[in-house]
Design an enzyme around this catalytic site. Sequence first.
Site, PDB file in Angstrom:
ATOM      1  CG  ASP A   1     -10.062 -57.888 -58.581  1.00 15.30           C
ATOM      2  OD1 ASP A   1     -10.845 -58.056 -59.539  1.00 15.30           O
ATOM      3  OD2 ASP A   1      -9.643 -58.832 -57.884  1.00 15.30           O
TER       4      ASP A   1
ATOM      5  CE1 TYR B   1      -6.652 -71.788 -62.123  1.00 10.53           C
ATOM      6  CE2 TYR B   1      -6.628 -74.025 -61.249  1.00 10.53           C
ATOM      7  CZ  TYR B   1      -6.319 -72.676 -61.116  1.00 10.53           C
ATOM      8  OH  TYR B   1      -5.691 -72.235 -59.974  1.00 10.53           O
TER       9      TYR B   1
HETATM   10  N1  LIG Z   1      -6.999 -70.323 -54.022  1.00 10.58           N
HETATM   11  C1  LIG Z   1      -6.430 -71.479 -54.337  1.00 10.58           C
HETATM   12  O1  LIG Z   1      -6.728 -72.553 -53.776  1.00 10.58           O
HETATM   13  C2  LIG Z   1      -5.371 -71.509 -55.404  1.00 10.58           C
HETATM   14  C3  LIG Z   1      -4.642 -72.684 -55.611  1.00 10.58           C
HETATM   15  C4  LIG Z   1      -3.707 -72.735 -56.633  1.00 10.58           C
HETATM   16  C5  LIG Z   1      -3.434 -71.603 -57.376  1.00 10.58           C
HETATM   17  N2  LIG Z   1      -4.125 -70.464 -57.127  1.00 10.58           N
HETATM   18  C6  LIG Z   1      -3.841 -69.312 -57.961  1.00 10.58           C
HETATM   19  O2  LIG Z   1      -3.628 -68.169 -57.149  1.00 10.58           O
HETATM   20  C7  LIG Z   1      -4.149 -67.005 -57.790  1.00 10.58           C
HETATM   21  C8  LIG Z   1      -5.116 -66.301 -56.855  1.00 10.58           C
HETATM   22  O3  LIG Z   1      -6.132 -67.213 -56.535  1.00 10.58           O
HETATM   23  P1  LIG Z   1      -7.467 -66.771 -55.785  1.00 10.58           P
HETATM   24  O4  LIG Z   1      -7.944 -67.988 -55.102  1.00 10.58           O
HETATM   25  O5  LIG Z   1      -7.255 -65.531 -55.019  1.00 10.58           O
HETATM   26  O6  LIG Z   1      -8.421 -66.516 -57.041  1.00 10.58           O
HETATM   27  P2  LIG Z   1      -9.880 -65.876 -57.007  1.00 10.58           P
HETATM   28  O7  LIG Z   1     -10.684 -66.561 -58.055  1.00 10.58           O
HETATM   29  O8  LIG Z   1     -10.413 -65.849 -55.635  1.00 10.58           O
HETATM   30  O9  LIG Z   1      -9.593 -64.375 -57.456  1.00 10.58           O
HETATM   31  C9  LIG Z   1      -9.216 -64.058 -58.768  1.00 10.58           C
HETATM   32  C10 LIG Z   1      -9.436 -62.574 -58.977  1.00 10.58           C
HETATM   33  O10 LIG Z   1      -9.148 -62.276 -60.353  1.00 10.58           O
HETATM   34  C11 LIG Z   1      -9.985 -61.204 -60.711  1.00 10.58           C
HETATM   35  N3  LIG Z   1     -10.109 -61.082 -62.161  1.00 10.58           N
HETATM   36  C12 LIG Z   1     -10.889 -61.793 -63.011  1.00 10.58           C
HETATM   37  N4  LIG Z   1     -10.787 -61.304 -64.267  1.00 10.58           N
HETATM   38  C13 LIG Z   1      -9.919 -60.266 -64.211  1.00 10.58           C
HETATM   39  C14 LIG Z   1      -9.417 -59.345 -65.174  1.00 10.58           C
HETATM   40  N5  LIG Z   1      -9.805 -59.379 -66.453  1.00 10.58           N
HETATM   41  N6  LIG Z   1      -8.544 -58.408 -64.759  1.00 10.58           N
HETATM   42  C15 LIG Z   1      -8.142 -58.355 -63.464  1.00 10.58           C
HETATM   43  N7  LIG Z   1      -8.598 -59.180 -62.507  1.00 10.58           N
HETATM   44  C16 LIG Z   1      -9.480 -60.132 -62.877  1.00 10.58           C
HETATM   45  C17 LIG Z   1     -11.324 -61.525 -60.052  1.00 10.58           C
HETATM   46  O11 LIG Z   1     -12.127 -60.373 -59.930  1.00 10.58           O
HETATM   47  C18 LIG Z   1     -10.881 -62.107 -58.716  1.00 10.58           C
HETATM   48  O12 LIG Z   1     -10.910 -61.163 -57.687  1.00 10.58           O
HETATM   49  C19 LIG Z   1      -4.798 -67.493 -59.084  1.00 10.58           C
HETATM   50  O13 LIG Z   1      -3.890 -67.321 -60.139  1.00 10.58           O
HETATM   51  C20 LIG Z   1      -5.016 -68.963 -58.846  1.00 10.58           C
HETATM   52  O14 LIG Z   1      -4.973 -69.701 -60.033  1.00 10.58           O
HETATM   53  C21 LIG Z   1      -5.088 -70.394 -56.162  1.00 10.58           C
HETATM   54  C1  LIG Z   2      -6.301 -75.955 -56.672  1.00 14.70           C
HETATM   55  C2  LIG Z   2      -6.581 -74.554 -57.081  1.00 14.70           C
HETATM   56  O1  LIG Z   2      -5.954 -74.211 -58.248  1.00 14.70           O
HETATM   57  C3  LIG Z   2      -7.979 -74.034 -56.962  1.00 14.70           C
HETATM   58  N1  LIG Z   2      -8.341 -73.968 -55.576  1.00 14.70           N
HETATM   59  C4  LIG Z   2      -8.990 -74.862 -57.700  1.00 14.70           C
HETATM   60  O2  LIG Z   2      -9.525 -75.772 -57.109  1.00 14.70           O
HETATM   61  O3  LIG Z   2      -9.251 -74.586 -58.848  1.00 14.70           O
END
Ligand SMILES: NC(=O)c1ccc[n+]([C@@H]2O[C@H](COP(=O)([O-])OP(=O)(O)OC[C@H]3O[C@@H](n4cnc5c(N)ncnc54)[C@H](O)[C@@H]3O)[C@@H](O)[C@H]2O)c1
Ligand SMILES: C[C@@H](O)[C@H](N)C(=O)O
Length: 376
Positions: free
Chosen positions: A91, A198
């Site tokens: 990260d 997004y």
């Molecule tokens: N959490 C959800 O509900 C959910 C749902 C659908 C999809 N997703 C996808 O799953 C993945 C993980 O989600 P999450 O909830 O852990 O996201 P999050 O926002 O909690 O974490 C994202 C991480 O990306 C890091 N980041 C930002 N810029 C960066 C860069 N330039 N280089 C490297 N790292 C960087 C941030 O520091 C952060 O720790 C994402 O791609 C998200 O789109 C998540």
């Molecule tokens: C749905 C998912 O991509 C994320 N938890 C958001 O709400 O943006």
Amino acid sequence: MMLAMQLLRGAVKHTGRRPQCSVKQLIPVVPGTTSTSQQLPAFRGTQSSFCANTDSDNPRVLITGGLGQLGVGLAELLRQRFGQNNVILSDIRKPSYHVYHSGPFVFADILDLKNLREIVVNNNISWLVHYSAVLSAVGENNVAVAKDVNITGLHNILDIATEHGLRVFVPSTIGAFGPSSPRDLTPDLCVQRPQTIYGVSKVHAELMGEYYHHRYGLDFRCLRYPGIISADSQPGGGTTDYAVKIFHAAVKTGSFECNLCSGTQLPMMYIDDCLRATLEVLEAPADNLASRTYNIHAMSFTPQSLTQEIQKAVPHFKTTYDVDPVLQAIADSWPMALDDSAARRDWGWKHKYDLPELVKTMLSHITVSNRRAQDF
Ligand SMILES: NC(=O)c1ccc[n+]([C@@H]2O[C@H](COP(=O)([O-])OP(=O)(O)OC[C@H]3O[C@@H](n4cnc5c(N)ncnc54)[C@H](O)[C@@H]3O)[C@@H](O)[C@H]2O)c1
Ligand SMILES: C[C@@H](O)[C@H](N)C(=O)O
């Protein structure tokens, strides 16, 4: 050019496909990889082959954006399966003491192609899980950053994965659909016209990954996650965050102010199901994957039905509503439930947590960790 030829041969050997492009198109010039500062404990298998090993048995995994809501849990699951030193979290933020001491961690900015390439090469990475992203709510407030991270960063990931013959997992989301998509039982293939940066960037990721798969044989795998609910990691600024915060409020204060309307139905999933699905699709034999992007589904609920389920365990719990119009508009444009029949058919996807099980599990985890915190 010799190096590029070697890489190309490796990539073709891995995919079993003939390249349909010139060496120049497939592999940009590979700069020298000089620094060893990012090198981590050695892979237990052979390192003699230049092209990474993408076998399911002994993968070397790099997780980008690993300090968000999902990455630490995924690292834990993959380390149980493949060995502690074979899964590297990365990260741009500093890890907690616990995360730092639980296994390999490196700084990796996905916008820095050279740094990424060094990490992949020096650590003999064979699988890449690309979790870095700017989520829906944060993205609408920072479109330029979301564009950089979600689109430019994704390009770097796909190029690196193609250069080095990696298996790459990129999560997509319910946010990749929009108001003109069918909202109930949204199928894998339908109109996708999201209205958030997004969502636009995630449709782009799906299409680019599938394009690289067809064009270059990249082993791209993608799941469209619902809103993910976890007890011991915080959500990173999405539209579905209320469904995590509500549990903490139920245990700590007994009341919650929700920023979505009481009747807003969205697809959701407990984190254990989400991470297991990720491991399962990563391990699925390529022949089973009729598609490279799959919906996965577990449950759908509204703030009201979630409140009612929580009230079965916390009878005095109350939810009030102060609706955020930006978040509400996003939620209203997303599916209410996904059709995930292809994932169930092709690689055996099956969720374990429904709404009652989710509520029981979340409340008990949060209650236990609150008690522990009070004991200190
Ligand atoms: N959490 C959800 O509900 C959910 C749902 C659908 C999809 N997703 C996808 O799953 C993945 C993980 O989600 P999450 O909830 O852990 O996201 P999050 O926002 O909690 O974490 C994202 C991480 O990306 C890091 N980041 C930002 N810029 C960066 C860069 N330039 N280089 C490297 N790292 C960087 C941030 O520091 C952060 O720790 C994402 O791609 C998200 O789109 C998540
Ligand atoms: C749905 C998912 O991509 C994320 N938890 C958001 O709400 O943006």
